[in-house]
Write an enzyme that holds these catalytic residues in place. Structure first.
Site, mmCIF file in Angstrom:
data_model
loop_
_atom_site.group_PDB
_atom_site.id
_atom_site.type_symbol
_atom_site.label_atom_id
_atom_site.label_comp_id
_atom_site.label_asym_id
_atom_site.label_seq_id
_atom_site.Cartn_x
_atom_site.Cartn_y
_atom_site.Cartn_z
ATOM 1 N N LYS A 115 -3.960 -5.508 8.134
ATOM 2 C CA LYS A 115 -3.765 -5.729 9.562
ATOM 3 C C LYS A 115 -4.746 -4.904 10.399
ATOM 4 C CE LYS A 115 1.136 -6.101 8.427
ATOM 5 N NZ LYS A 115 1.076 -5.322 7.171
ATOM 6 N N ASP B 131 1.371 -6.219 0.710
ATOM 7 C CA ASP B 131 1.172 -6.197 2.161
ATOM 8 C C ASP B 131 0.748 -4.796 2.591
ATOM 9 O OD1 ASP B 131 1.849 -7.693 4.884
ATOM 10 O OD2 ASP B 131 2.570 -5.621 5.044
ATOM 11 N N HIS C 191 -2.097 -6.713 14.284
ATOM 12 C CA HIS C 191 -0.855 -6.008 14.024
ATOM 13 C C HIS C 191 0.154 -6.097 15.175
ATOM 14 C CE1 HIS C 191 0.689 -2.450 11.379
ATOM 15 N NE2 HIS C 191 1.695 -3.165 11.835
ATOM 16 N N TYR D 8 -0.983 2.164 8.257
ATOM 17 C CA TYR D 8 -0.072 2.823 7.314
ATOM 18 C C TYR D 8 -0.684 4.078 6.706
ATOM 19 C CZ TYR D 8 2.404 -1.692 7.485
ATOM 20 O OH TYR D 8 3.056 -2.828 7.887
#
Length: 305
Positions: free
Chosen positions: A77, A43, A110, A48
């Site tokens: 996302k 994932d 997201h 990130y």
């Protein structure tokens, strides 16, 4: 590895590796360890900031024969600053480039929030774009184009409540395949899970082990520890097994080989009905991530959850 059949017909592994807060310099090795230990689901997210390193780990795993591309499920996302019609497809293409992939297995919106281009976590009023200017259904329509073009094999959402989902489904063509939300025994999400299952929307639990708080963590809970002791397991393994036994996808994050290995063992644990009910009874609707950072009533964003 057990999987969940999505409303697209695709099989999504019920167990995977999360990469949130996995620092560059650590996430490469974490992904490599996970794949060697049999993980078939990773994932990711643009927000990130580590997708290029994840991509390198995937490239090396493919090159060295650890796994084939078609054997692994990759999620990413769309960040909030790319909700505009002109930004959705380029954002996905950038993610594909960072990960070194030709397609994603799952692409999620997201948060149900639109932000100014280039903004991270919103800090001032100018960072939000109102729902009137960029409604969620408009962004989703561009996600549908990615799905129809085969750039992504499934599309879904993250951090959506029942109202957001209902409004989206009413105005668009493709029902989300997945809703990724915070979920653990202190926040069992039973109402949202039941709502999603009516439309065959799978649930992925992020933070399935909870988080540390001054008033106690899920891992330290006496009931969880007692069940773990009696089942010759760790508290983390019990929490993960509980979710999977409920049909919930889990993506525990770690950058430590021992923890990545420990978490994987949860797939072999079977809890009896009494233990399942004890864990169910821990619910207190407690969120470790309450979404308040994304709330701005003046732009149409009231309480997120």
């Amino acid at each position: 590895m057990k999987s969940i059949k999505l409303n697209t017909g695709a099989e999504m592994p019920i167990f995977g590796l999360g990469t949130f807060l996995s620092s560059p310099g650590e996430v490469y090795q974490a992904v490599r360890w996970a794949i060697k230990l049999g993980y078939k689901h990773i994932d990711c997210a643009a927000a990130y900031g580590n997708q290029s390193e994840v991509g390198q780990a995937l490239h090396d795993a493919f090159a060295e024969g650890d796994i084939k591309r078609e054997e692994i499920f990759i999620t990413s996302k769309l960040w909030n600053d790319s909700h505009a019609v002109s930004d959705v497809i380029p954002a996905c293409e950038k993610t594909l480039q960072e990960l070194g992939l030709e397609y994603l297995d799952l692409y999620l919106m997201h948060w149900p929030v639109a932000q100014r281009k280039g903004s991270g976590m919103p800090k001032n009023d100018e960072d939000w774009i109102s729902l009137a200017d960029i409604p969620l259904w408009e962004t989703w329509s561009e996600m549908e184009k990615l799905y129809n073009a085969g750039k992504v094999r499934a599309i879904g959402v993250s951090n959506f409540n029942e109202e957001n989902l209902s409004n989206l489904i009413a105005k668009t063509q493709v029902v989300p395949a997945v809703n990724q939300v915070e979920c653990h025994p202190f926040l069992n999400q039973n109402n949202l899970i039941a709502f999603c299952r009516k439309d065959n929307i799978a649930i992925t639990a992020y933070s399935p082990l909870g988080a540390q708080r001054s008033d106690g963590s899920v891992l330290d809970n006496a009931v969880v520890k007692e069940i773990a002791s009696r089942n010759n397991a760790t508290p983390a393994q019990i929490l993960l097994a509980w979710q999977m036994q409920r049909g919930i996808i889990v993506i525990p994050k770690s950058v430590h080989e021992s923890r990545i290995r420990e978490n994987a063992v949860s797939q072999t644990i079977s809890l009896d009905e009494a233990d399942m009910q004890k864990l169910e009874g821990l619910n207190k609707n407690l969120r470790f991530f309450d979404g308040s950072a994304f709330e701005n009533p003046s732009k149409g964003y009231n309480k997120i959850f």
